[in-house]
Structure formats: C-alpha cells, structure tokens
Motif scaffolding. Structure first.
Motif, short mmCIF file in Angstrom:
data_model
loop_
_atom_site.label_atom_id
_atom_site.label_comp_id
_atom_site.label_asym_id
_atom_site.label_seq_id
_atom_site.Cartn_x
_atom_site.Cartn_y
_atom_site.Cartn_z
N TYR A 6 1.18 -1.53 0.36
CA TYR A 6 0.04 0.33 0.01
C TYR A 6 1.04 2.01 0.16
N LEU A 23 -4.65 -9.39 3.59
CA LEU A 23 -5.23 -8.56 2.98
C LEU A 23 -6.37 -7.73 3.53
N GLN A 26 -6.92 -3.40 4.12
CA GLN A 26 -7.97 -2.71 3.25
C GLN A 26 -8.74 -3.17 4.39
N ASP A 27 -9.63 -4.36 5.83
CA ASP A 27 -11.05 -3.91 6.12
C ASP A 27 -9.95 -2.52 7.29
N GLN A 30 -8.29 2.52 3.60
CA GLN A 30 -8.50 2.54 2.38
C GLN A 30 -8.37 3.49 1.61
N ALA A 31 -8.17 2.89 -0.16
CA ALA A 31 -7.73 3.69 -1.13
C ALA A 31 -8.27 5.26 -0.83
N PHE A 93 -3.36 0.45 -3.37
CA PHE A 93 -3.46 -0.96 -2.63
C PHE A 93 -2.68 -2.13 -4.32
#
Length: 96
Positions: A6, A23, A26-27, A30-31, A93
């Motif tokens: 990321y 992963l 990603q929880d 956020q991008a 990401f």
C-alpha cells in the motif's frame, strides 16, 4: 496467504510503499482516504495485529517484515505528532 503493498503520502509530501502480509489492512485503511496521523497509527496497529495472528496460525510465527513496517510507520507518525492537522493519505493498494 495473499500479501499486499500500500502506498502512503505523509504530511511532508513524501511517499512510501508499505507491506502487509495479509489483506486485512484493507479492512482498516481505504484507498484515496486521509487519516489523522494518530488514527492512522491505531488502524495500522490493529491491522498488523490481525495480520500477524493470521501468519502465526498458518506458519507458526509472526511476520517480522510487518512488525518492521509498523515500527517505521510509528517513527514517521512521531515526527508529525506536534502537527495537530497532520494527515496520512492512502494512495492505493497493489499485490505484493
């Protein structure tokens, strides 16, 4: 276990590419989102803990690279702690 990179933009406009062995990051991030540095570090701590739990369950040890990444990010956050409006931006990401 899928790992992920990321990209971050720090308050001084520098950019880094970071690593997560899971992963799960990603929880928590956020991008295209900005996070106050203190909030970013809390989220990163939580994501790294969960990722390490997953790595531990699968391989029998935690991910030293993830722990090193967390330590590096914590040091960067500390450098901006005196700036109340300092924010970290998650640029995106990509697969590791």
């Amino acid at each position: 276990m899928p790992a992920i990179h990321y990209r971050l933009r720090w308050p001084d406009a520098s950019e880094t590419v970071s690593y997560s062995p899971s992963l799960a990051i990603q929880d928590f991030l956020q991008a295209d989102q900005d996070y106050a540095v203190a909030d970013f570090l809390v989220r990163l701590n939580d994501a790294t803990r969960i990722a390490n739990e997953r790595v531990q369950a699968k391989f029998g040890f935690v991910c030293s690279r993830a722990n090193d990444q967390l330590a590096d990010s914590a040091a960067r956050v500390a450098a901006f702690a005196h700036q109340p409006d300092a924010r970290v931006r998650v640029l995106g990401f990509s697969p590791a």
